[in-house]
Scaffold this active site. Structure first.
Site, mmCIF file in Angstrom:
data_model
loop_
_atom_site.group_PDB
_atom_site.id
_atom_site.type_symbol
_atom_site.label_atom_id
_atom_site.label_comp_id
_atom_site.label_asym_id
_atom_site.label_seq_id
_atom_site.Cartn_x
_atom_site.Cartn_y
_atom_site.Cartn_z
ATOM 1 N N GLU A 90 41.582 37.184 50.878
ATOM 2 C CA GLU A 90 41.593 37.794 52.213
ATOM 3 C C GLU A 90 40.509 37.237 53.121
ATOM 4 O O GLU A 90 40.767 36.934 54.287
ATOM 5 C CB GLU A 90 41.458 39.321 52.105
ATOM 6 C CG GLU A 90 42.755 40.044 51.773
ATOM 7 C CD GLU A 90 43.117 39.957 50.294
ATOM 8 O OE1 GLU A 90 44.257 40.309 49.944
ATOM 9 O OE2 GLU A 90 42.249 39.534 49.491
ATOM 10 N N HIS A 159 43.678 52.264 46.935
ATOM 11 C CA HIS A 159 44.776 51.747 47.748
ATOM 12 C C HIS A 159 45.338 52.806 48.706
ATOM 13 O O HIS A 159 46.485 52.704 49.143
ATOM 14 C CB HIS A 159 45.911 51.240 46.844
ATOM 15 C CG HIS A 159 45.514 50.101 45.971
ATOM 16 N ND1 HIS A 159 44.766 50.263 44.833
ATOM 17 C CD2 HIS A 159 45.752 48.763 46.074
ATOM 18 C CE1 HIS A 159 44.561 49.082 44.262
ATOM 19 N NE2 HIS A 159 45.139 48.156 45.006
#
Length: 360
Positions: A90, A159
């Site tokens: 990322e 998450h």
């Protein structure tokens, strides 16, 4: 015989005349149903076609059609140069995207979930959000960071975070949070065309939900202005301010409360930063009560900011009761289903808070 013939011809003429005068019933065009996933796909497709500087990059966005199939068909249509699969890095691909934006391109950087954007938060905030200010307006960074945000189902603490307040805290970013298909398409097109870095917070649980699309929203020129909220339901007794998936919860709660004579005004924020304070204040001045609803944590949340803005502004004097917040519980998200359900706002929680605010 002649008389009967004349009579037949006369009635025939009258019938033709009546037929010519008759207005046939014209039914309205059938409303088009579109899922949020397809609306996002259509928005990217139209903007990729419209501007050759636009490109999409992220994990599995190309050959696999996206982890949630939001980019389905785009790689086949636009090829490797416009739809780019990245490694699971990322910070790396967000940095590449920010550099590309500085060089004059208009990247759409997809995070498989915004929880993974924490790996790249230095690029999002220090590189993207602050550059225009630090360069005295000489260097714009036209980039969209998009992907699913907030809690999904059964994916536990790492998450399930809502990043609306995280990114909404930072000057230099615009932060959008669509609810339905029309929001998704109109806001994403506006985000891609904007010259500033935009954080675009989708919701995984909304991807497969179909909504009616107006005739206007089916146009390639359709956009929704950034910074403008929308009143999804008119009401007179209490204002409910919410965003993303919880617009549905508030509308469902409002429908239940309406049967008890309580009329709720439901505001879909659409934009977290800049916040449409004027819309909220106008509604509160009408209803005299405020309830905010969000899936994120309570401390320093979106609802907390709304309550502070209302308290500091002219609408405060119109409140007949303290504002109430409905939020996620102040804990990391549990994995067990029953605990997860109790960690997020439910329709019953919204109804309870509205009644508490109205003292009924």
């Amino acid at each position: 015989m002649a008389a009967s013939l004349r009579c037949f011809l006369r009635t025939g003429k009258n019938a033709v005349s009546a037929l010519q005068r008759r207005e046939f019933h014209r039914s309205l065009p059938a409303a088009v149903q579109m899922t949020v996933r397809d609306a996002l796909n259509q928005a990217m497709d139209e903007e990729l076609e419209r501007d050759e500087r636009v490109f999409l990059l992220g994990e599995e966005v190309a050959q696999y059609d996206g982890a949630y199939k939001v980019s389905r068909g785009l790689w086949k249509k636009y090829g490797d140069k416009r739809i780019i699969d990245t490694p699971i890095t990322e910070m790396g691909f967000a940095g590449i995207a920010v550099g590309a934006a500085m060089a004059g391109l208009r990247p759409i950087c997809e995070f498989m979930t915004f929880n993974f954007s924490m790996q790249a938060i230095d690029q999002v905030i220090n590189s993207a959000a602050k550059t225009y200010y630090m360069s005295a307006g000489l260097q714009s960074v036209p980039i969209v960071f998009r992907g699913p945000n907030g809690a999904s189902a059964g994916v536990a603490a790492q998450h399930s975070q809502c990043f609306a307040a995280w990114y909404g805290h930072c000057p230099g970013l615009k932060v959008l949070s669509p609810w339905n298909s029309e929001d998704a398409k109109g806001l994403l097109k506006s985000a891609i065309r904007d010259d500033n870095p935009v954080v675009f917070l989708e919701n995984e649980l909304m991807y497969g939900v179909p909504f009616e699309m107006s005739e206007e929203s089916q146009s390639k020129d359709f956009t929704i202005p950034i910074g403008k909220a929308k009143i999804e339901r008119q009401g007179t007794h209490v204002t409910m301010v919410t965003h993303s998936r919880y617009v549905s919860h508030c509308l469902d709660a409002a429908a239940v409360l309406a049967k008890e004579g309580i009329e709720c005004e439901v505001i879909n924020l659409r934009t977290i930063r800049p916040l449409d304070v004027e819309c909220i204040e106008t509604s509160v001045m009408k209803t005299n009560h405020l309830v905010t609803v969000e899936g994120g944590w309570p401390q320093f949340g979106v609802g907390a900011e709304i309550c502070a803005r209302v308290m500091e502004g002219p609408a405060f004097n119109y409140l007949d009761a303290p504002a109430t917040r409905v939020t996620g519980v102040d804990i990391p998200m549990p994995y067990a289903k029953i605990l997860e359900d109790n960690s997020l706002p439910q329709i019953k929680d919204i109804i309870f808070s509205v009644k508490k605010t109205l003292n009924v």
